[in-house]
Design an enzyme around this catalytic site. Structure first.
Site, PDB file in Angstrom:
ATOM      1  N   GLU A   1       0.820  -1.215   0.000  1.00 60.66           N
ATOM      2  CA  GLU A   1       0.000   0.000   0.000  1.00 60.66           C
ATOM      3  C   GLU A   1       0.852   1.264   0.000  1.00 60.66           C
ATOM      4  O   GLU A   1       0.588   2.210  -0.740  1.00 60.66           O
ATOM      5  CB  GLU A   1      -0.930  -0.004   1.222  1.00 60.66           C
ATOM      6  N   ASP A   2       1.882   1.283   0.844  1.00 59.92           N
ATOM      7  CA  ASP A   2       2.638   2.519   1.051  1.00 59.92           C
ATOM      8  C   ASP A   2       3.937   2.591   0.252  1.00 59.92           C
ATOM      9  O   ASP A   2       4.481   3.673   0.064  1.00 59.92           O
ATOM     10  CB  ASP A   2       2.975   2.675   2.544  1.00 59.92           C
TER      11      ASP A   2
END
Length: 449
Positions: free
Chosen positions: A130-131
């Site tokens: 996600e990051d």
């Protein structure tokens, strides 16, 4: 993940630029931790203070795992830590902490829940897709398909929006359950992620903290309860109360703190008396007492429409014995020694809760005439109450010996999973599982018992 962070800085090449096979040695020199790694450049090193923090965290995790899986394959956890450290390098949480502190804390919670090493590795890796734009293929080639699938599942759950209009919320809840059905360990990682984020929401805007707390109370705390994770569920609920009803939370804390010394002294005296009287009758038992958690106290006040001062049973005592027979023997002696309240007697040993919880509950006028709640259980029942769904999982070298198909057949979840697959209408699905997931226990008996 819910924890806000700065945009992930570009990594020098791919996260997999260097091989991740390595030997990690932690030695303290001048207060710093020196990492010896195979296949890593000097540019990949962490600053001394952060290295010290995270190495201690990693050491704690491996120590916890060794207590329930002495032959655990620690290398997968260590490699996941290193991958996460490189992926999150330069990221910060809103609190100003290095972002790596969060995945290490999540992995620590999973170790407390006695998870397998692959799930703990997912705890360390859960935000990398996600990051930090890590791919399923990268993680899969390094850690295997199961780990990559779980990281992907946690990422997908993190993107589901439960604060939208009712129909969208119902469909997203169905997607969450389908993700659980694929591998139930995904939701365990998400619960650990949510717990750590709830613990550290002090730097978040009040409106966002309330929204996350409402979602937690409505979705994640009931799931934790369904999985038998009683301690995790209670902590989530108390943290939700802090942000949803801050005035009530503060007042309850003040009232409990006002006579804490006196209460602690009573708990010590009462525990000593209970264990001593049972020992005199030939029942060797460990007794532990505690105040009830804040949300439980608040619910009792609301249900009975009474003030805090009118509550008569804010102390709860647990009596631990070796076998089921001693549970009933201890209950008999407790009722013989102290006046009990018949309508408060509950036998969850003969009639276990649907999440597997077993215990005898009773309320008595206990030592010094104070009303108290007493729970009597075996040590094994207590272990199940603490770690829930994972209590009977078996490991080989720390890896789970159950298949994903076996996990999906667990009695606590089978009905919910089947409904998610078979009921296409989201609203109908939500209504179907509400009874199973959110309702209080209801036992129905024939006239013959």
């Amino acid at each position: 993940s819910d924890s806000p962070a700065m945009t992930c800085p570009p990594l020098s090449g791919s996260v997999r630029a260097a091989p991740l096979s390595f030997i990690l040695e932690a030695s303290f020199r001048s207060g710093l931790v020196v990492f010896a790694r195979i296949g890593m450049s000097d540019d990949d090193s962490l600053d001394g203070s952060m290295a010290s923090d995270v190495a201690l965290g990693l050491s704690d995790i491996l120590d916890k795992v060794s207590q329930y899986a002495s032959d655990a394959d620690a290398s997968v956890v260590m490699r996941a830590y290193l991958y996460s450290a490189r992926a999150h390098q330069g990221q910060m949480r809103k609190s100003g902490e290095d972002y790596l502190i969060h995945p290490i804390a999540v992995a620590g919670i999973l170790a407390d829940l006695r998870m397998d090493v692959d799930t703990i590795a997912v705890g360390l890796l859960h935000d990398t897709m996600e990051d930090c734009l890590s791919t399923h293929e990268e993680i899969g080639s390094e850690f295997g398909a199961d780990v990559a699938d779980m990281v992907s599942g946690v990422t997908k759950i993190g993107k589901l929006e439960f604060r939208t209009q009712h129909e969208a919320q119902a469909e997203n809840f169905r997607k969450l359950v389908l993700a659980m059905a694929h591998d139930v360990r995904v939701i365990l990682v998400k619960l650990a992620d949510r717990l750590h984020n709830m613990r550290t929401m002090g730097h978040m805007r009040a409106d966002k903290a309330r929204a996350i707390s409402q979602e937690t109370m409505e979705i994640y705390a009931p799931i934790a309860n369904r999985l038998g994770l009683s301690s995790l569920k209670m902590e989530l609920e108390d943290l939700c109360l802090r942000y949803l009803h801050p005035e009530i939370h503060e007042k309850l804390q003040e009232k409990l703190a006002a006579d804490r010394d006196e209460r602690d002294a009573y708990i010590h005296r009462a525990s000593t008396e209970l264990s001593g009287k049972l020992s005199e009758k030939g029942v060797e038992a460990a007794v532990k007492g505690r105040p009830k958690h804040l949300t439980s106290i608040w619910r009792k006040m609301r249900t009975r429409d009474i003030a805090f001062e009118e509550l008569f049973d804010i102390h709860a005592f647990r009596i631990f014995v070796d076998d089921v027979g001693e549970c009933y023997t201890a209950l008999g002696y407790i009722h013989m020694l102290y006046r009990h309240i018949p309508e408060r007697l509950k036998d969850y040993i003969a009639n276990p809760k649907s999440n597997g919880y077993q215990s005898l509950h009773t309320a008595i006028l206990g030592p010094e005439g104070q009303p108290i709640e007493v729970q009597i259980r075996t040590h094994e029942m207590h272990r199940v109450a603490e770690v829930g769904i994972a209590a009977h999982w078996r490991y080989k070298e720390g890896h789970l010996t159950l298949s994903r198909e076996d996990l999906s057949k667990l009695s606590q979840l089978r009905g919910i999973f089947e409904a998610a697959r078979e009921v296409e209408d989201p609203q109908e699905f939500l209504e179907t599982v509400k009874v199973d997931l959110f309702a209080e226990e209801v036992f129905v008996f024939t006239p013959q018992g």
